[in-house]
Design a protein around this motif. Structure first.
Motif, PDB file in Angstrom:
ATOM      1  N   ASN A 182      62.787  21.863  38.810  1.00  0.00           N
ATOM      2  CA  ASN A 182      62.272  20.509  38.522  1.00  0.00           C
ATOM      3  C   ASN A 182      62.845  19.693  37.348  1.00  0.00           C
ATOM      4  O   ASN A 182      62.535  18.674  36.721  1.00  0.00           O
ATOM      5  N   HIS A 183      64.240  20.148  36.948  1.00  0.00           N
ATOM      6  CA  HIS A 183      65.101  19.400  36.019  1.00  0.00           C
ATOM      7  C   HIS A 183      64.648  19.206  34.806  1.00  0.00           C
ATOM      8  O   HIS A 183      64.419  17.961  34.194  1.00  0.00           O
ATOM      9  N   LYS A 184      64.121  20.371  34.227  1.00  0.00           N
ATOM     10  CA  LYS A 184      63.201  20.210  32.738  1.00  0.00           C
ATOM     11  C   LYS A 184      63.737  21.334  31.791  1.00  0.00           C
ATOM     12  O   LYS A 184      64.334  22.257  32.182  1.00  0.00           O
ATOM     13  N   ILE A 185      63.341  21.325  30.718  1.00  0.00           N
ATOM     14  CA  ILE A 185      63.462  22.009  29.709  1.00  0.00           C
ATOM     15  C   ILE A 185      62.215  22.194  29.004  1.00  0.00           C
ATOM     16  O   ILE A 185      61.429  21.223  28.810  1.00  0.00           O
TER      17      ILE A 185
ATOM     18  N   VAL B 114      61.928  18.117  27.825  1.00  0.00           N
ATOM     19  CA  VAL B 114      62.574  16.914  28.070  1.00  0.00           C
ATOM     20  C   VAL B 114      62.951  17.118  29.675  1.00  0.00           C
ATOM     21  O   VAL B 114      62.837  18.447  29.951  1.00  0.00           O
ATOM     22  N   SER B 115      63.141  16.136  30.433  1.00  0.00           N
ATOM     23  CA  SER B 115      63.278  16.014  31.983  1.00  0.00           C
ATOM     24  C   SER B 115      63.758  14.994  32.372  1.00  0.00           C
ATOM     25  O   SER B 115      64.147  14.018  31.651  1.00  0.00           O
ATOM     26  N   GLY B 116      64.337  15.198  33.517  1.00  0.00           N
ATOM     27  CA  GLY B 116      65.132  14.186  34.258  1.00  0.00           C
ATOM     28  C   GLY B 116      66.479  14.288  34.516  1.00  0.00           C
ATOM     29  O   GLY B 116      66.981  15.389  34.560  1.00  0.00           O
ATOM     30  N   ALA B 117      67.189  13.325  35.024  1.00  0.00           N
ATOM     31  CA  ALA B 117      68.571  13.221  35.530  1.00  0.00           C
ATOM     32  C   ALA B 117      69.636  13.777  34.613  1.00  0.00           C
ATOM     33  O   ALA B 117      70.716  13.904  34.939  1.00  0.00           O
ATOM     34  N   GLU B 118      69.324  13.839  33.237  1.00  0.00           N
ATOM     35  CA  GLU B 118      70.254  14.373  32.499  1.00  0.00           C
ATOM     36  C   GLU B 118      70.002  15.870  32.138  1.00  0.00           C
ATOM     37  O   GLU B 118      70.641  16.501  31.183  1.00  0.00           O
ATOM     38  N   VAL B 119      69.283  16.502  32.722  1.00  0.00           N
ATOM     39  CA  VAL B 119      68.914  17.756  32.831  1.00  0.00           C
ATOM     40  C   VAL B 119      69.292  18.549  34.320  1.00  0.00           C
ATOM     41  O   VAL B 119      68.424  18.537  34.988  1.00  0.00           O
TER      42      VAL B 119
ATOM     43  N   ALA C 159      47.221  -3.932  30.388  1.00  0.00           N
ATOM     44  CA  ALA C 159      48.658  -4.132  29.685  1.00  0.00           C
ATOM     45  C   ALA C 159      49.247  -3.176  28.592  1.00  0.00           C
ATOM     46  O   ALA C 159      50.380  -2.674  28.657  1.00  0.00           O
ATOM     47  N   VAL C 160      48.241  -2.677  27.832  1.00  0.00           N
ATOM     48  CA  VAL C 160      48.187  -1.719  26.652  1.00  0.00           C
ATOM     49  C   VAL C 160      48.989  -0.399  27.415  1.00  0.00           C
ATOM     50  O   VAL C 160      49.697   0.055  26.728  1.00  0.00           O
ATOM     51  N   VAL C 161      48.091  -0.003  28.433  1.00  0.00           N
ATOM     52  CA  VAL C 161      48.175   1.226  29.013  1.00  0.00           C
ATOM     53  C   VAL C 161      49.796   1.428  29.450  1.00  0.00           C
ATOM     54  O   VAL C 161      50.486   2.200  29.287  1.00  0.00           O
ATOM     55  N   PHE C 162      49.981   0.400  30.120  1.00  0.00           N
ATOM     56  CA  PHE C 162      51.691   0.228  31.008  1.00  0.00           C
ATOM     57  C   PHE C 162      52.552   0.172  29.697  1.00  0.00           C
ATOM     58  O   PHE C 162      53.435   0.792  29.871  1.00  0.00           O
ATOM     59  N   PHE C 163      52.300  -0.546  28.636  1.00  0.00           N
ATOM     60  CA  PHE C 163      53.389  -0.584  27.461  1.00  0.00           C
ATOM     61  C   PHE C 163      53.218   0.956  27.079  1.00  0.00           C
ATOM     62  O   PHE C 163      54.447   1.230  26.667  1.00  0.00           O
ATOM     63  N   ALA C 164      52.384   1.513  26.641  1.00  0.00           N
ATOM     64  CA  ALA C 164      52.208   2.825  25.944  1.00  0.00           C
ATOM     65  C   ALA C 164      53.044   3.776  27.220  1.00  0.00           C
ATOM     66  O   ALA C 164      53.780   4.517  26.580  1.00  0.00           O
ATOM     67  N   CYS C 165      52.825   3.882  28.445  1.00  0.00           N
ATOM     68  CA  CYS C 165      53.486   4.555  29.494  1.00  0.00           C
ATOM     69  C   CYS C 165      55.102   4.228  29.299  1.00  0.00           C
ATOM     70  O   CYS C 165      55.802   5.076  29.410  1.00  0.00           O
ATOM     71  N   SER C 166      55.288   3.094  29.417  1.00  0.00           N
ATOM     72  CA  SER C 166      56.722   2.352  29.470  1.00  0.00           C
ATOM     73  C   SER C 166      57.386   3.153  28.338  1.00  0.00           C
ATOM     74  O   SER C 166      58.381   3.521  28.184  1.00  0.00           O
ATOM     75  N   THR C 167      56.641   2.985  27.054  1.00  0.00           N
ATOM     76  CA  THR C 167      57.392   3.267  25.763  1.00  0.00           C
ATOM     77  C   THR C 167      57.576   5.010  25.836  1.00  0.00           C
ATOM     78  O   THR C 167      58.647   5.524  25.567  1.00  0.00           O
ATOM     79  N   ALA C 168      56.443   5.583  26.250  1.00  0.00           N
ATOM     80  CA  ALA C 168      56.440   7.176  26.369  1.00  0.00           C
ATOM     81  C   ALA C 168      57.681   7.447  27.364  1.00  0.00           C
ATOM     82  O   ALA C 168      58.236   8.362  27.122  1.00  0.00           O
ATOM     83  N   LYS C 169      58.014   7.083  28.463  1.00  0.00           N
ATOM     84  CA  LYS C 169      59.031   7.203  29.411  1.00  0.00           C
ATOM     85  C   LYS C 169      60.364   6.871  28.706  1.00  0.00           C
ATOM     86  O   LYS C 169      61.348   7.773  28.804  1.00  0.00           O
TER      87      LYS C 169
END
Length: 346
Positions: free
Chosen positions: A285-288, A302-307, A11-21
């Motif tokens: 790869n839609h990144k900077i 940064v990466s994702g749909a806004e790049v 749960a902690v790992v999942f929360f950390a990954c979610s926060t990072a994302k």
């Protein structure tokens, strides 16, 4: 108990990954969006006046250069008259034809007019217009001589070395660099069709689709502190550099001998140097990305749909600004597309 502990750890790992994302997603701030107008260049002044440009790659380009006033408002710069040229009309020295880049230097706005609308060939010669931001009036105009460009040249981007009063340009239509002495107005062409300025591949793969094109020397970044100019073909994976002193003073043979492969990289468009690192786009790869110039260590900014094809970078007020030019998605008609300027805190 062991099973519960494992579940809690997951749960902690999942929360950390979610926060990072989430942190990555919230890094990007929209500055302004242009509907149906494909923005490529952006630059910011020391007092944070923001400018953008729109190349005339098709009919229907409203303005070539604008000043961004708010998140919903921009105006023609320096005025409507300079932005009034339309395809088919005669060119003048007081109107923009096909502007690819705008770059700030010492409270002056350099406007790079390729004079190559729709990539159909240079009309007369490329122009560099310089506007004084104190008066918003034209202060200098440089017309490139026939010896430094070709009919299919597309003078793409520029970096200004204030110390030597020299401007360095990439030509993405015909591989090479152009060096302009801002005091005398004389220019020369270097690294013409050299391996370091020539496109390496004929396509990029974006979203599992081929974007077929060969674009030569395009991205450019100046390390004025160490006297180095970095450059990169758009369809390629090799970052090169050459000493600015050599570009200014050396023979072509010596310049070629000093052109150095720095690193293998992603295929970029926008590039800029800031605090010992080079920031550059990863178009496929839609990144900077960010590379430390000493260690060559690469990290993701940064990466994702806004790049979406990060085209040009500028830095001001602790932010990296970039344009989403969406070149791989654009066609002859972009009226239903939105093109943005975004920023991220450094």
């Amino acid at each position: 108990m062991k099973k519960i502990t494992q579940l809690m750890l997951l749960a902690v790992v999942f929360f950390a990954c979610s926060t990072a994302k989430k942190d990555v997603e919230t890094k990007v701030e929209r500055v302004i969006a242009f509907e149906g107008q494909q923005v490529t260049g952006v630059t910011i002044s020391r007092d944070e006046r923001l400018f953008a440009n729109f190349p005339r790659w098709r009919e229907g380009v409203k303005y070539s250069v604008v000043e961004v006033l708010s998140d919903v408002q921009s105006k023609a710069y320096p005025n409507e008259s300079w932005n009034s040229w339309t395809i088919g009309n005669a060119v003048t020295d007081s109107s923009f034809v096909c502007v690819q880049s705008v770059v700030m230097s010492n409270d002056k706005l350099f406007v790079i007019d390729t004079r190559n609308p729709q990539f159909k060939g240079v009309i007369e010669s490329p122009m560099i217009y310089v506007f004084d931001l104190k008066t918003d009036k034209l202060s200098e105009a440089y017309q490139l001589s026939d010896s430094v460009f070709y009919d299919n040249s597309y003078v793409n981007d520029v970096r200004i070395d204030e110390g030597t009063q020299t401007a360095f340009f990439t030509d993405s239509g015909r591989a090479g660099l152009i060096v302009l002495d801002l005091e005398s107005g004389s220019a020369k062409r270097v690294l013409d069709e050299h391996i370091s300025t020539t496109a390496e591949v004929g396509y990029l793969t974006i979203n599992d689709k081929k974007w077929s094109n060969m674009v030569h020397s395009d991205g450019i970044a100046l390390d004025s502190e160490n006297g180095m100019l970095y450059y990169h073909s758009l369809t390629g994976y090799n970052l090169y550099r050459v000493p600015t002193n050599a570009l200014i003073n050396a023979t072509e043979k010596d310049i070629q001998s000093k052109a150095e492969l720095v690193a293998k990289t992603a295929a970029p468009d926008g590039m800029i140097i800031y605090e010992g690192a080079i920031y550059y786009a990863d178009l496929e790869n839609h990144k900077i990305l960010k590379m430390d110039l000493k260690t060559k260590e690469v990290s993701e900014v940064v990466s994702g749909a806004e790049v979406i094809w990060a085209d040009t970078f500028t830095i001001g007020g602790g932010y990296l600004y970039y344009t989403n030019s969406r070149i791989h998605e654009a066609s002859a008609d972009v009226s239903d597309m939105s093109f943005s300027i975004n920023k991220i805190k450094l």
